[in-house]
Design a protein around this motif. Sequence first.
Motif, PDB file in Angstrom:
ATOM      1  N   TRP A  50       0.837  -1.209   0.000  1.00  0.00           N
ATOM      2  CA  TRP A  50       0.000   0.000   0.000  1.00  0.00           C
ATOM      3  C   TRP A  50       0.863   1.246   0.000  1.00  0.00           C
ATOM      4  CZ3 TRP A  50      -3.287   2.255   4.526  1.00  0.00           C
ATOM      5  CH2 TRP A  50      -4.288   3.089   4.020  1.00  0.00           C
ATOM      6  N   GLY A  51       0.441   2.214  -0.789  1.00  0.00           N
ATOM      7  CA  GLY A  51       1.098   3.511  -0.852  1.00  0.00           C
ATOM      8  C   GLY A  51       0.309   4.427  -1.763  1.00  0.00           C
ATOM      9  N   PRO A  52       0.790   5.642  -2.010  1.00  0.00           N
ATOM     10  CA  PRO A  52       0.064   6.581  -2.879  1.00  0.00           C
ATOM     11  C   PRO A  52      -0.172   6.066  -4.290  1.00  0.00           C
ATOM     12  CG  PRO A  52       1.709   7.748  -1.592  1.00  0.00           C
ATOM     13  CD  PRO A  52       1.949   6.280  -1.358  1.00  0.00           C
ATOM     14  N   TYR A  53       0.636   5.088  -4.742  1.00  0.00           N
ATOM     15  CA  TYR A  53       0.430   4.516  -6.080  1.00  0.00           C
ATOM     16  C   TYR A  53      -0.971   3.936  -6.240  1.00  0.00           C
ATOM     17  CZ  TYR A  53       2.267   0.658  -3.194  1.00  0.00           C
ATOM     18  OH  TYR A  53       2.497  -0.232  -2.175  1.00  0.00           O
ATOM     19  N   SER A  54      -1.637   3.616  -5.115  1.00  0.00           N
ATOM     20  CA  SER A  54      -3.000   3.083  -5.200  1.00  0.00           C
ATOM     21  C   SER A  54      -3.967   4.108  -5.793  1.00  0.00           C
ATOM     22  CB  SER A  54      -3.491   2.651  -3.816  1.00  0.00           C
ATOM     23  OG  SER A  54      -3.600   3.759  -2.940  1.00  0.00           O
ATOM     24  N   GLU A  55      -3.623   5.396  -5.732  1.00  0.00           N
ATOM     25  CA  GLU A  55      -4.496   6.422  -6.306  1.00  0.00           C
ATOM     26  C   GLU A  55      -4.630   6.265  -7.815  1.00  0.00           C
ATOM     27  OE1 GLU A  55      -4.084  10.531  -4.572  1.00  0.00           O
ATOM     28  OE2 GLU A  55      -2.230   9.665  -3.782  1.00  0.00           O
ATOM     29  N   TRP A  56      -3.553   5.837  -8.453  1.00  0.00           N
ATOM     30  CA  TRP A  56      -3.585   5.620  -9.895  1.00  0.00           C
ATOM     31  C   TRP A  56      -3.982   4.190 -10.252  1.00  0.00           C
ATOM     32  CZ3 TRP A  56       1.554   8.243 -11.936  1.00  0.00           C
ATOM     33  CH2 TRP A  56       1.358   9.631 -11.992  1.00  0.00           C
ATOM     34  N   GLY A  57      -3.974   3.298  -9.273  1.00  0.00           N
ATOM     35  CA  GLY A  57      -4.278   1.902  -9.560  1.00  0.00           C
ATOM     36  C   GLY A  57      -3.233   1.260 -10.451  1.00  0.00           C
ATOM     37  N   SER A 317      -0.399  -4.505  -5.834  1.00  0.00           N
ATOM     38  CA  SER A 317      -1.018  -3.258  -5.401  1.00  0.00           C
ATOM     39  C   SER A 317      -2.456  -3.179  -5.889  1.00  0.00           C
ATOM     40  CB  SER A 317      -0.214  -2.068  -5.939  1.00  0.00           C
ATOM     41  OG  SER A 317      -0.034  -2.187  -7.341  1.00  0.00           O
ATOM     42  N   TYR A 318      -3.200  -2.203  -5.359  1.00  0.00           N
ATOM     43  CA  TYR A 318      -4.609  -2.039  -5.715  1.00  0.00           C
ATOM     44  C   TYR A 318      -4.756  -1.691  -7.192  1.00  0.00           C
ATOM     45  CZ  TYR A 318      -9.125   0.283  -6.196  1.00  0.00           C
ATOM     46  OH  TYR A 318     -10.367   0.667  -6.621  1.00  0.00           O
ATOM     47  N   VAL A 319      -5.618  -2.417  -7.861  1.00  0.00           N
ATOM     48  CA  VAL A 319      -6.005  -2.131  -9.240  1.00  0.00           C
ATOM     49  C   VAL A 319      -7.527  -2.208  -9.313  1.00  0.00           C
ATOM     50  CG1 VAL A 319      -5.950  -2.955 -11.620  1.00  0.00           C
ATOM     51  CG2 VAL A 319      -3.863  -3.005 -10.246  1.00  0.00           C
ATOM     52  N   PRO A 320      -8.190  -1.163  -9.779  1.00  0.00           N
ATOM     53  CA  PRO A 320      -9.658  -1.217  -9.865  1.00  0.00           C
ATOM     54  C   PRO A 320     -10.116  -2.393 -10.719  1.00  0.00           C
ATOM     55  CG  PRO A 320      -8.860   1.012 -10.283  1.00  0.00           C
ATOM     56  CD  PRO A 320      -7.655   0.123 -10.269  1.00  0.00           C
ATOM     57  N   GLY A 321     -11.081  -3.151 -10.216  1.00  0.00           N
ATOM     58  CA  GLY A 321     -11.617  -4.271 -10.977  1.00  0.00           C
ATOM     59  C   GLY A 321     -10.665  -5.439 -11.106  1.00  0.00           C
ATOM     60  N   ASP A 322      -9.693  -5.539 -10.215  1.00  0.00           N
ATOM     61  CA  ASP A 322      -8.749  -6.656 -10.253  1.00  0.00           C
ATOM     62  C   ASP A 322      -9.506  -7.987 -10.177  1.00  0.00           C
ATOM     63  OD1 ASP A 322      -6.369  -7.998 -10.337  1.00  0.00           O
ATOM     64  OD2 ASP A 322      -5.700  -7.429  -8.328  1.00  0.00           O
ATOM     65  N   HIS A 323      -8.947  -9.002 -10.824  1.00  0.00           N
ATOM     66  CA  HIS A 323      -9.569 -10.332 -10.806  1.00  0.00           C
ATOM     67  C   HIS A 323      -9.037 -11.108  -9.615  1.00  0.00           C
ATOM     68  CE1 HIS A 323     -11.265 -14.121 -12.154  1.00  0.00           C
ATOM     69  NE2 HIS A 323     -10.070 -14.672 -12.011  1.00  0.00           N
TER      70      HIS A 323
END
Length: 475
Positions: A50-57, A317-323
């Motif tokens: 987790w970090g600010p990179y999650s803002e961009w996914g 890291s977080y990606v919107p709609g990750d499988h």
Amino acid sequence: MRNVFTFLLIILFFNIADAQKDGYVAPTDTAVQHKLAQWQDLKFGLFMHWGPYSEWGVVESWSICPEDEGWTQRRGPYSADYNTYVKAYENLQTTFNPTHFDPDKWVKAAKDAGMKYVVFTTKHHDGFCMFDTKETDYKVTSAKTPFSANPKSNVALEIFNAFRKENFMTGAYFSKPDWHSPYYWWPYFPPKDRNVNYDPAKYPARWQQFKDYTYNQIQELMTGYGKMDILWLDGGWVRPLKTVDKSVEWQQGIKYDQDIDMPKIAAMARAKQPGLIVVDRTVAGPYENYTTPEQQVPAEPLSHPWETCMTMGNSWSYVPGDHYKSSQQIVQLLIKIVSRGGNLLMNIGPGPDGDWDPEAYKRLADIGKWIKINGEGIYSSKAVAPYSAGDIFFTQTNGGSNEYAFLLAKNNDVALEPVVKIATGNDKKVKSVSLLGVKHKLKWKQEGGDISVTIPQSLQSNSGLQYAAAFKISY
């Protein structure tokens, strides 16, 4: 860590010798030995990138690395120019505000799922610190970061304290390379790849500054964040040049000696945290107390402690709609790993709002229902030959007096044949055979190392069990 674009690799076993060379050195410190044995009994842990990179996914850190690899690709409106992209990436600090951050919610979900330890990314390769370091202003508690006004802004401290209250072992992930630090990527030179961008032997004073920076940050984590059980060090290219193995492709790019004095770091860390497990991953020797095959499952047990680190989705890291992997896949991966004597460290990447994807909570709830029935064959278990036979995987507990044969289901619901044949590989006299989660008494017959279990018709297609059935064999 990096993204993984295919799930195919993790379905297949691989020969661990291809990824981990011989050279494991067992710790001699009895406190470390004891902690390592405790950790091996836990079997199931939570990893969080987790970090600010999650803002961009986007992939954690790697998009600012000037390497032409699949996981380093820049995307989005700033991607055409490297310097513009890096500036915009680092500027994410000024908008990072995960106001839904509630570590107690994570603890409850992880505990209910049967997880027993946690490893959190205090700092990834990009250098952004999710803890209140005094060494840099590139951190979550900086006045530049909106979340710094939140009472829970020291994210790592909040996470460690919350999980520790529920008796989790706690582990601090820490990246040895730091792509934000001017002592690692010196602004005088452009970065060329993941490695230090100057020759430390030619500029020893600058490299000493980086060593001091690294030492001081690890010292902060070992002194101000409560009892710590694991120091999980990533970025294996930061290593003494003499340890580089040129037969490993990614190590071929290491040109300079990047020795940060691990003996000094480990001695300090263990003085602050007696018994600390140190995981200097991929650097075989006294500071890699357990090995960490990534996104892989060894084909057979290893001769030393190990842990598979694996993503619940496709990305670290977080990606919107990750499988997300199915609950069935995760449970069966846990069984396979434990049958080989390993631990599973399962990663979930929090989003920019400070919470997990709802799908992650659903998976954990499903796993928890399964583990409540079958956990006795998982925790504190050991590998036992033949380890697996077809779709059946074995573990043992209580010094071998109990053995568990996990029959993997082909679908979510377990379907049982009229007679289940279990090839245990040993001819010890069996006292009883039962099916965890089922009250029916089973009829069985032993012939040498083979056990034939007769399944009542009412259970064959309606056992009420999911993902895998566990036959308990007592000797």
